[in-house]
Design an enzyme around this catalytic site. Sequence first.
Site, short mmCIF file in Angstrom:
data_model
loop_
_atom_site.label_atom_id
_atom_site.label_comp_id
_atom_site.label_asym_id
_atom_site.label_seq_id
_atom_site.Cartn_x
_atom_site.Cartn_y
_atom_site.Cartn_z
N SER A 20 1.92 -4.64 -10.90
CA SER A 20 1.32 -5.60 -9.95
C SER A 20 2.21 -6.94 -9.69
O SER A 20 2.84 -7.59 -10.73
CB SER A 20 -0.18 -6.10 -10.60
OG SER A 20 -0.56 -7.35 -9.84
N LEU A 21 2.32 -7.17 -8.49
CA LEU A 21 2.86 -8.37 -8.16
C LEU A 21 2.06 -9.52 -8.18
O LEU A 21 2.76 -10.85 -8.07
CB LEU A 21 3.49 -8.30 -6.73
CG LEU A 21 4.60 -7.38 -6.61
CD1 LEU A 21 5.03 -7.17 -4.89
CD2 LEU A 21 5.88 -7.61 -7.18
N SER A 22 1.06 -9.55 -8.45
CA SER A 22 -0.05 -10.81 -8.16
C SER A 22 0.28 -11.87 -9.60
O SER A 22 0.23 -12.97 -9.36
CB SER A 22 -1.50 -10.22 -8.64
OG SER A 22 -1.83 -9.59 -7.37
N LYS A 71 -12.34 -1.49 -8.23
CA LYS A 71 -12.80 -2.12 -7.13
C LYS A 71 -14.19 -1.70 -6.73
O LYS A 71 -15.12 -2.81 -6.47
CB LYS A 71 -11.96 -2.16 -5.92
CG LYS A 71 -10.68 -2.68 -6.11
CD LYS A 71 -9.92 -2.86 -4.50
CE LYS A 71 -8.49 -3.31 -4.78
NZ LYS A 71 -8.02 -3.44 -3.53
N ASN A 92 -12.45 -7.29 -4.80
CA ASN A 92 -11.07 -7.50 -5.57
C ASN A 92 -10.92 -8.72 -6.14
O ASN A 92 -9.71 -9.09 -6.80
CB ASN A 92 -10.16 -6.96 -4.55
CG ASN A 92 -10.05 -8.35 -3.58
OD1 ASN A 92 -10.61 -9.09 -3.30
ND2 ASN A 92 -8.71 -8.01 -3.05
N ASP A 107 -9.35 -8.29 0.76
CA ASP A 107 -8.30 -7.32 1.55
C ASP A 107 -8.50 -7.57 3.06
O ASP A 107 -7.38 -7.78 3.80
CB ASP A 107 -8.68 -5.98 1.13
CG ASP A 107 -7.98 -5.64 -0.29
OD1 ASP A 107 -7.39 -6.46 -0.83
OD2 ASP A 107 -8.46 -4.81 -0.96
N GLY A 134 -9.27 5.49 4.16
CA GLY A 134 -9.53 5.29 2.61
C GLY A 134 -10.11 3.70 2.34
O GLY A 134 -10.55 3.32 3.39
N GLY A 135 -9.99 3.24 1.04
CA GLY A 135 -10.47 2.25 0.98
C GLY A 135 -9.98 0.96 1.60
O GLY A 135 -10.62 -0.21 1.82
N TYR A 229 4.02 -1.95 1.41
CA TYR A 229 5.23 -3.03 1.38
C TYR A 229 6.41 -2.66 0.51
O TYR A 229 7.33 -3.34 0.20
CB TYR A 229 4.70 -4.48 0.80
CG TYR A 229 3.83 -4.53 -0.42
CD1 TYR A 229 2.50 -4.37 -0.39
CD2 TYR A 229 4.46 -4.51 -1.60
CE1 TYR A 229 1.92 -4.14 -1.71
CE2 TYR A 229 4.05 -4.51 -2.84
CZ TYR A 229 2.61 -4.27 -2.74
OH TYR A 229 1.93 -4.12 -4.02
P1 ATR Z 1 -6.67 3.46 -0.55
O1 ATR Z 1 -7.69 3.07 -1.01
O2 ATR Z 1 -5.24 2.99 -0.63
O3 ATR Z 1 -7.05 3.34 1.15
P2 ATR Z 1 -7.57 6.21 -0.60
O4 ATR Z 1 -8.97 5.79 -0.43
O5 ATR Z 1 -7.16 7.45 -1.58
O6 ATR Z 1 -6.52 5.15 -0.65
O7 ATR Z 1 -7.22 6.71 1.03
C1 ATR Z 1 -6.12 7.01 1.12
C2 ATR Z 1 -5.66 7.25 2.89
O8 ATR Z 1 -4.38 7.62 3.25
C3 ATR Z 1 -6.74 8.31 3.40
O9 ATR Z 1 -6.92 8.07 4.66
C4 ATR Z 1 -5.77 9.52 3.18
O10 ATR Z 1 -6.17 10.48 4.07
P3 ATR Z 1 -7.31 11.82 3.91
O11 ATR Z 1 -8.61 11.02 3.97
O12 ATR Z 1 -6.99 13.00 5.03
O13 ATR Z 1 -7.02 12.06 2.58
C5 ATR Z 1 -4.64 9.10 3.78
N1 ATR Z 1 -3.19 9.93 3.34
C6 ATR Z 1 -2.78 9.84 2.05
N2 ATR Z 1 -1.64 10.83 1.97
C7 ATR Z 1 -1.51 11.25 3.22
C8 ATR Z 1 -0.65 12.16 3.94
N3 ATR Z 1 0.33 12.73 3.13
N4 ATR Z 1 -0.94 12.39 5.10
C9 ATR Z 1 -1.88 11.91 5.86
N5 ATR Z 1 -2.84 10.73 5.35
C10 ATR Z 1 -2.72 10.74 4.26
#
Ligand code: ATR
Length: 296
Positions: A20-22, A71, A92, A107, A134-135, A229
């Site tokens: 973590s960079l925080s 989270k 968060n 976020d 995703g999240g 980043y």
């Molecule tokens: P976060 O909380 O960081 O957003 P997450 O909830 O696991 O992490 O979501 C990851 C996101 O990255 C999702 O949109 C995932 O796509 P899927 O819903 O199809 O899994 C996307 N993602 C991760 N690896 C990927 C890859 N190799 N190609 C395309 N999308 C990817």
Amino acid sequence: MITTGTTRVVGIFGDPIEHSLSPVIQNAAFAAAGLDYTYVPFHVIPKDLAAAVQSIRALDLAGVNITIPHKEAVLPLIDQVDDVAEEIGAVNTIINRKGRLVGYNTDGVGYLLSLRDELGFTPRGKNIVIIGAGGAARAIFYTTLLDAPASVVVANRTPERAKALIDEFSPRFPEVAVSSAGLGPGLSGYAASADLVVNTTSLGMMGAGEVPLPFDALSRSAIVSDIVYKPLETPLITQAEELGLRTHKGLGMLIRQGAVGFELWTGRAAPVEIMRMAAMAALGLTDERPDKGMHE
Ligand code: ATR
């Protein structure tokens, strides 16, 4: 800054936590602001989360950040969840108000503040493409909707997940044109009118694949934004810069969400540029912007 009997302690709970960079960012900010605060990383595994949250009260911590994988799990463990965090379903940042723990999600707001400060961009009336579901996408999608964009497309490798996300939020924002897409050619149709394209996935991180964006179809005035980043110059950012497009790199969201937390815990304006420089130094980067350090 020397820790004394009066020092206020802020923590971060995560598993893993060592990358973590925080701590670097927040401690630089506390020192620059001359505040008697310190920020400490705590490695909290899932089975200990409830006890760790209880310790915020027991140890009278000023607050904590919550990171992966806690989270969502932390919501039922605190006393109050702010409306935005409740909708996003993730917290968060927690502030300890005399033993009453209040949770926020910084976020999405951190992302939008960074876009506003760095590029003067606000979502109102704009066409936005969010890659990922995703999240991180969830936080950015919801806070973007609150600012009345003209349209939002959520594009994801698994289109059903994008559809589920828009089905959940869009009924509350009938004035925004919302749609879902896959990552393939279907995205081209939306690219031409996009004012902002943001990657919220891990694509572009070291070792991960690249974001399949149809650059040919993008308008010359589009902003390409990446929340990744590490590296700061992702392939997405590099390609966009080569095409002369405006870009927004991932560090801004990290810094700005931290700045919002700092302001919640201390009630003081965050020294954003100090925080940025501390993060850049921790990443082994130097800040080449001509105006560095001028925006305190
Ligand atoms: P976060 O909380 O960081 O957003 P997450 O909830 O696991 O992490 O979501 C990851 C996101 O990255 C999702 O949109 C995932 O796509 P899927 O819903 O199809 O899994 C996307 N993602 C991760 N690896 C990927 C890859 N190799 N190609 C395309 N999308 C990817």
